[in-house]
Design an enzyme around this catalytic site. Structure first.
Site, PDB file in Angstrom:
ATOM      1  N   GLU A 266      -7.257   4.772   7.347  1.00 19.72           N
ATOM      2  CA  GLU A 266      -7.043   6.191   7.017  1.00 19.72           C
ATOM      3  C   GLU A 266      -8.254   6.755   6.283  1.00 19.72           C
ATOM      4  OE1 GLU A 266      -3.187   5.699   5.194  1.00 19.72           O
ATOM      5  OE2 GLU A 266      -2.358   5.204   7.159  1.00 19.72           O
TER       6      GLU A 266
ATOM      7  N   GLY B 147       2.562  -1.150   4.303  1.00 22.27           N
ATOM      8  CA  GLY B 147       2.646   0.266   3.976  1.00 22.27           C
ATOM      9  C   GLY B 147       4.091   0.681   3.771  1.00 22.27           C
ATOM     10  N   GLY B 148       4.671   1.296   4.785  1.00 23.90           N
ATOM     11  CA  GLY B 148       6.013   1.881   4.673  1.00 23.90           C
ATOM     12  C   GLY B 148       7.055   0.952   4.066  1.00 23.90           C
TER      13      GLY B 148
ATOM     14  N   GLY C  73       1.971   2.370  10.636  1.00 16.02           N
ATOM     15  CA  GLY C  73       2.935   3.459  10.493  1.00 16.02           C
ATOM     16  C   GLY C  73       3.585   3.880  11.796  1.00 16.02           C
TER      17      GLY C  73
ATOM     18  N   SER D 277       2.933  -2.086  10.441  1.00 15.52           N
ATOM     19  CA  SER D 277       4.370  -2.119  10.744  1.00 15.52           C
ATOM     20  C   SER D 277       5.020  -3.488  10.478  1.00 15.52           C
ATOM     21  CB  SER D 277       4.635  -1.652  12.176  1.00 15.52           C
ATOM     22  OG  SER D 277       4.229  -0.291  12.321  1.00 15.52           O
TER      23      SER D 277
ATOM     24  N   HIS E 277      -9.743   1.131   4.373  1.00 17.39           N
ATOM     25  CA  HIS E 277      -8.505   1.354   5.123  1.00 17.39           C
ATOM     26  C   HIS E 277      -8.791   2.327   6.269  1.00 17.39           C
ATOM     27  CE1 HIS E 277      -4.472   2.670   6.138  1.00 17.39           C
ATOM     28  NE2 HIS E 277      -4.051   1.555   5.589  1.00 17.39           N
TER      29      HIS E 277
ATOM     30  N   GLU F 251      -5.880  -4.799  10.394  1.00 13.57           N
ATOM     31  CA  GLU F 251      -4.856  -3.787  10.618  1.00 13.57           C
ATOM     32  C   GLU F 251      -5.188  -2.985  11.870  1.00 13.57           C
ATOM     33  OE1 GLU F 251      -2.649  -2.699   6.753  1.00 13.57           O
ATOM     34  OE2 GLU F 251      -4.411  -1.431   6.907  1.00 13.57           O
TER      35      GLU F 251
ATOM     36  N   ASN G 260       0.872  -1.178   0.000  1.00 10.74           N
ATOM     37  CA  ASN G 260       0.000   0.000   0.000  1.00 10.74           C
ATOM     38  C   ASN G 260       0.909   1.227   0.000  1.00 10.74           C
ATOM     39  OD1 ASN G 260      -1.864   1.989   0.441  1.00 10.74           O
ATOM     40  ND2 ASN G 260      -2.486   1.294   2.483  1.00 10.74           N
ATOM     41  N   TRP G 261       1.107   1.773  -1.187  1.00 15.11           N
ATOM     42  CA  TRP G 261       2.058   2.897  -1.315  1.00 15.11           C
ATOM     43  C   TRP G 261       1.501   4.214  -0.768  1.00 15.11           C
ATOM     44  CZ3 TRP G 261       3.943   2.214  -7.104  1.00 15.11           C
ATOM     45  CH2 TRP G 261       4.708   1.040  -7.192  1.00 15.11           C
ATOM     46  N   LYS G 262       0.207   4.263  -0.562  1.00 16.17           N
ATOM     47  CA  LYS G 262      -0.432   5.496  -0.079  1.00 16.17           C
ATOM     48  C   LYS G 262      -0.071   6.654  -1.018  1.00 16.17           C
ATOM     49  CE  LYS G 262      -0.436   3.416   4.448  1.00 16.17           C
ATOM     50  NZ  LYS G 262      -0.418   3.539   5.894  1.00 16.17           N
TER      51      LYS G 262
HETATM   52  P1  PGA Z   1       2.455   0.289   7.658  1.00 18.05           P
HETATM   53  O1  PGA Z   1       1.018   0.523   6.958  1.00 18.05           O
HETATM   54  O2  PGA Z   1       2.984  -1.017   7.106  1.00 18.05           O
HETATM   55  O3  PGA Z   1       3.267   1.467   7.238  1.00 18.05           O
HETATM   56  O4  PGA Z   1       2.216   0.231   9.132  1.00 18.05           O
HETATM   57  C1  PGA Z   1       0.118  -0.526   6.740  1.00 18.05           C
HETATM   58  C2  PGA Z   1      -1.118   0.004   6.069  1.00 18.05           C
HETATM   59  O5  PGA Z   1      -1.514   1.140   6.337  1.00 18.05           O
HETATM   60  O6  PGA Z   1      -1.738  -0.699   5.265  1.00 18.05           O
END
Ligand code: PGA
Length: 231
Positions: free
Chosen positions: A77, A213-214, A153, A192, A75, A147, A12-14
């Site tokens: 977010e 994500g990251g 994050g 994470s 998600h 999640e 998930n590159w956001k």
């Molecule tokens: P993260 O994000 O791996 O940076 O914690 C996961 C996500 O938001 O899907």
């Protein structure tokens, strides 16, 4: 009867990168994952199936048209920053399925909810909304990503045991409606995940991969996470 579920790791590159940076990232991932199947996914989809005057939205059909096979819905977010309700997430999952996309349905509790002992109630409610809106049959295709919001994050991962507990609960909710689908549905963990902790998390019996994500922004880190999927 034991079921073999195919692993899945989604990046998930956001809102990161540029055409140049992401072309390099894709090239790095493709080189390292030669032989694996790689698909393109989107981060959101409109709940509206038909085209129309929906500024800022894109339909499932449009995502298919540009080559997507998967799409994230719900998600945290989107839920927290864009006010997405459980009912809207269910409509998005339905729209994705109708367009032939695999929805990756995200569920997860905040730290406050976990500390208040509400984790099972929250993720159960989030999943039940999609079960109610789309039917259990949806999970022949749809994937669920657990999640915990406090792990996204933050560098703070759920322990493999904490994640497994919730995955077993989610699988149980689906299995209560259809045992076969409960056994075959793929459940991802996100929050994470890194190369250094992926193996222990993915070793859990009800965890079939990850939503990253990251760590998905670095080809070597991401491909090391993919390599941590058993089998
Ligand atoms: P993260 O994000 O791996 O940076 O914690 C996961 C996500 O938001 O899907």
């Amino acid at each position: 009867m034991s079921v073999t579920r195919r692993g899945l790791v989604a990046g998930n590159w956001k809102m990161h990168g540029s055409r140049t940076a992401n072309a390099a990232l894709v090239a790095g991932v493709r080189a390292a994952l030669a032989g694996s199947s790689i698909g393109l996914g989107a981060q959101d989809v409109s709940p509206e199936a038909a085209q129309g005057a929906y500024t800022g939205e894109w339909s499932g059909a449009m995502l298919r048209d540009v080559g997507c096979s998967h799409v994230i819905v719900g998600h945290s977010e989107r839920r927290a920053r864009h006010g997405e309700s459980d009912a809207l997430v269910a409509r998005k999952a339905a729209a994705a399925l109708a367009a032939g996309l695999v929805p990756i349905v995200c569920v997860g509790e905040t730290l406050e909810e976990r500390d208040g002992g509400a984790t099972a109630a929250v993720v159960g409610r989030q999943l039940e909304a999609v079960l109610a809106g789309c039917g259990v049959e949806a999970f022949r295709t749809a994937v669920v990503a657990y999640e915990p919001v406090w792990a996204i994050g933050t560098g703070r991962t759920a322990t493999p045991e904490q994640a497994q507990e919730i995955h077993a609960l989610l699988r149980g909710l689906i299995a209560a409606r259809d045992a076969t689908i409960g056994g075959s549905v793929r459940l991802l963990y996100g929050g994470s995940v890194k190369a250094g902790n992926a193996r222990d998390i993915f070793a859990m019996p009800d965890i079939d991969g990850g939503l990253i994500g990251g760590a998905s922004l670095k080809a070597d880190e991401f491909t090391a996470i993919v390599a941590a999927v058993p089998g």
